[in-house]
Scaffold this active site. Structure first.
Site, PDB file in Angstrom:
ATOM      1  CB  ALA A 131      48.885  43.290  43.771  1.00  0.00           C
ATOM      2  N   GLY A 151      48.003  44.360  38.681  1.00  0.00           N
ATOM      3  CA  GLY A 151      49.460  44.528  38.677  1.00  0.00           C
ATOM      4  C   GLY A 151      50.148  43.734  37.577  1.00  0.00           C
ATOM      5  CD  GLU A 165      48.872  48.673  37.847  1.00  0.00           C
ATOM      6  OE1 GLU A 165      48.763  47.824  38.761  1.00  0.00           O
ATOM      7  OE2 GLU A 165      48.783  49.890  38.035  1.00  0.00           O
ATOM      8  CD  GLU A 180      44.106  47.201  39.471  1.00  0.00           C
ATOM      9  OE1 GLU A 180      43.337  47.260  38.486  1.00  0.00           O
ATOM     10  OE2 GLU A 180      45.304  46.918  39.379  1.00  0.00           O
TER      11      GLU A 180
HETATM   12  C1  LIG Z   1      48.389  47.744  42.760  1.00  0.00           C
HETATM   13  C2  LIG Z   1      47.927  46.484  42.197  1.00  0.00           C
HETATM   14  C3  LIG Z   1      46.660  46.014  42.487  1.00  0.00           C
HETATM   15  C4  LIG Z   1      46.185  44.717  41.972  1.00  0.00           C
HETATM   16  O1  LIG Z   1      46.818  44.071  41.172  1.00  0.00           O
HETATM   17  S1  LIG Z   1      44.695  44.186  42.602  1.00  0.00           S
HETATM   18  C5  LIG Z   1      44.466  42.574  41.949  1.00  0.00           C
HETATM   19  C6  LIG Z   1      43.944  42.617  40.550  1.00  0.00           C
HETATM   20  N1  LIG Z   1      43.639  41.283  40.094  1.00  0.00           N
HETATM   21  C7  LIG Z   1      42.432  40.725  40.242  1.00  0.00           C
HETATM   22  O2  LIG Z   1      41.504  41.321  40.775  1.00  0.00           O
HETATM   23  C8  LIG Z   1      42.261  39.317  39.722  1.00  0.00           C
HETATM   24  C9  LIG Z   1      41.669  38.432  40.760  1.00  0.00           C
HETATM   25  N2  LIG Z   1      41.508  37.075  40.261  1.00  0.00           N
HETATM   26  C10 LIG Z   1      40.467  36.700  39.498  1.00  0.00           C
HETATM   27  O3  LIG Z   1      39.612  37.465  39.120  1.00  0.00           O
HETATM   28  C11 LIG Z   1      40.382  35.244  39.120  1.00  0.00           C
HETATM   29  O4  LIG Z   1      41.208  34.529  39.969  1.00  0.00           O
HETATM   30  C12 LIG Z   1      40.835  34.953  37.673  1.00  0.00           C
HETATM   31  C13 LIG Z   1      39.803  35.559  36.706  1.00  0.00           C
HETATM   32  C14 LIG Z   1      42.226  35.506  37.373  1.00  0.00           C
HETATM   33  C15 LIG Z   1      40.874  33.412  37.469  1.00  0.00           C
HETATM   34  O5  LIG Z   1      39.671  32.839  37.856  1.00  0.00           O
HETATM   35  P1  LIG Z   1      39.588  31.253  38.094  1.00  0.00           P
HETATM   36  O6  LIG Z   1      40.140  30.552  36.924  1.00  0.00           O
HETATM   37  O7  LIG Z   1      38.165  30.939  38.450  1.00  0.00           O
HETATM   38  O8  LIG Z   1      40.560  30.962  39.300  1.00  0.00           O
HETATM   39  P2  LIG Z   1      40.298  31.278  40.856  1.00  0.00           P
HETATM   40  O9  LIG Z   1      39.687  30.071  41.493  1.00  0.00           O
HETATM   41  O10 LIG Z   1      39.569  32.549  41.011  1.00  0.00           O
HETATM   42  O11 LIG Z   1      41.802  31.511  41.380  1.00  0.00           O
HETATM   43  C16 LIG Z   1      42.640  30.459  41.813  1.00  0.00           C
HETATM   44  C17 LIG Z   1      43.175  30.830  43.186  1.00  0.00           C
HETATM   45  O12 LIG Z   1      43.991  32.005  43.038  1.00  0.00           O
HETATM   46  C18 LIG Z   1      43.497  32.997  43.932  1.00  0.00           C
HETATM   47  N3  LIG Z   1      43.742  34.317  43.357  1.00  0.00           N
HETATM   48  C19 LIG Z   1      43.463  34.711  42.103  1.00  0.00           C
HETATM   49  N4  LIG Z   1      43.873  35.962  41.912  1.00  0.00           N
HETATM   50  C20 LIG Z   1      44.401  36.376  43.082  1.00  0.00           C
HETATM   51  C21 LIG Z   1      45.012  37.600  43.514  1.00  0.00           C
HETATM   52  N5  LIG Z   1      45.177  38.647  42.683  1.00  0.00           N
HETATM   53  N6  LIG Z   1      45.449  37.661  44.778  1.00  0.00           N
HETATM   54  C22 LIG Z   1      45.343  36.622  45.609  1.00  0.00           C
HETATM   55  N7  LIG Z   1      44.778  35.442  45.250  1.00  0.00           N
HETATM   56  C23 LIG Z   1      44.334  35.334  44.008  1.00  0.00           C
HETATM   57  C24 LIG Z   1      42.024  32.691  44.090  1.00  0.00           C
HETATM   58  O13 LIG Z   1      41.518  33.279  45.258  1.00  0.00           O
HETATM   59  C25 LIG Z   1      42.050  31.203  44.150  1.00  0.00           C
HETATM   60  O14 LIG Z   1      42.478  30.823  45.424  1.00  0.00           O
HETATM   61  P3  LIG Z   1      41.781  29.552  46.173  1.00  0.00           P
HETATM   62  O15 LIG Z   1      42.104  28.390  45.292  1.00  0.00           O
HETATM   63  O16 LIG Z   1      42.474  29.494  47.508  1.00  0.00           O
HETATM   64  O17 LIG Z   1      40.332  29.821  46.258  1.00  0.00           O
END
Ligand SMILES: C/C=C/C(=O)SCCNC(=O)CCNC(=O)[C@H](O)C(C)(C)COP(=O)(O)OP(=O)(O)OC[C@H]1O[C@@H](n2cnc3c(N)ncnc32)[C@H](O)[C@@H]1OP(=O)(O)O
Length: 263
Positions: free
Chosen positions: A69, A114, A117, A137
């Site tokens: 998400a 998500g 999920e 999460e």
């Molecule tokens: C009910 C449901 C709840 C949920 O789903 S909570 C969310 C669960 N997901 C996460 O916690 C994953 C979060 N993301 C990460 O851990 C990392 O990303 C990755 C391991 C997937 C990839 O890492 P890397 O290859 O280093 O890429 P990067 O620079 O971290 O990401 C590229 C851009 O994408 C944004 N981003 C990544 N995941 C999310 C997200 N889930 N929501 C919003 N933004 C996200 C980052 O911040 C960044 O952005 P910028 O380039 O502006 O710095």
């Protein structure tokens, strides 16, 4: 390809009886509120058409299926809006679980939060070797709210599910297949082709049989073995009334391919 329907962040294409829904929100296909609404619209549209016999869901790009998400919407959440956020996702994912056709998830990279999920609400998951699957999460101070706590525990057992959620650590595709979390692991770049191959095998069989198998397996998981078997008898008996049963048996006897009509 017969038809392609495009929205801002989602598109679907129709190839005979096989539909493909592609999530396209670069760089990591995160599920914003708008994107979820588009997925909902598209699912409703597909459900309203009786043609679909298999739906494949995939993420665009090479890096992620869906990285979860959109975390940017979390800082302003309160109890009320948090409840609304997860209820919306659950309602959409439930539609996939209850759809009268199999849903295959092609996991081409990160399937986190998500995103995992969403994959869990599908019937079959095919992951590329480089895929990483996790529910991170607890590192954000929340918990998986799109059905993940429930579906993951049912699929792989509470011990392994809790380990994944307590640590938040993503597992590899190889670990995921050992856990029973994915059904196939394929070389990088091949999850969609493998999903299409599987879909083609499925559409050879009677669509009403397939939807009844899906429904009875899903419903059976929530009841006792005896009740599940009763349901199985009921579904079997109802299929005996169908033209497709007559056609399937006749085709076998005539040593030809059956031509099923979903009747
Ligand atoms: C009910 C449901 C709840 C949920 O789903 S909570 C969310 C669960 N997901 C996460 O916690 C994953 C979060 N993301 C990460 O851990 C990392 O990303 C990755 C391991 C997937 C990839 O890492 P890397 O290859 O280093 O890429 P990067 O620079 O971290 O990401 C590229 C851009 O994408 C944004 N981003 C990544 N995941 C999310 C997200 N889930 N929501 C919003 N933004 C996200 C980052 O911040 C960044 O952005 P910028 O380039 O502006 O710095």
């Amino acid at each position: 390809m017969l038809k392609e329907v495009k929205r801002n962040f989602v598109m679907y294409e129709i190839n005979g009886f096989i539909y493909t829904l592609t999530i396209d929100n670069p760089p990591l296909n995160v599920l914003t509120d708008e994107l979820l609404s588009e997925i909902d619209d598209v699912i409703n549209e597909i459900l309203a058409q009786p043609i679909c016999r298999v739906l494949i869901i995939r993420g665009n790009g090479e890096k992620a299926f869906v990285a979860g998400a959109d975390i940017n919407q979390f800082p302003t959440l309160n109890e009320e809006s948090g409840k609304h956020l997860v209820e919306k996702g659950k309602e959409i994912f439930d539609k996939l679980e209850n759809a009268p056709f199999p849903v295959i998830c092609a996991i081409n990279g990160f399937a986190l939060g998500g995103g995992l999920e969403l994959a869990l609400a599908c019937d079959i998951r095919i992951a590329e070797q480089k895929a990483k699957l996790g529910l991170p999460e607890t590192g954000l101070g929340i918990l998986p709210g799109y059905g993940g706590t429930q579906r993951l525990s049912r699929l792989i057992g509470p011990g392994k599910a809790k380990k994944m959620m307590f640590t938040g650590a993503a597992i590899s595709a190889e670990e995921a297949i050992n856990y029973g979390l994915v059904e196939e692991v394929v070389p990088n770049g091949e999850s969609y082709e493998a999903s299409v191959r599987l879909a083609k095998q499925i559409v050879n069989n009677a669509p009403l049989s397939i939807s009844n198998v899906k429904a009875v397996v899903n419903r059976g998981l929530d009841v006792s073995l005896a009740e599940g078997q009763e349901l199985e008898t009921k579904y079997f008996a109802s299929l005996c009334l169908t033209q497709d049963m007559k056609e399937g048996v006749k085709a076998f006897m005539e040593k030809r391919k059956a031509d099923f009509s979903r009747r």
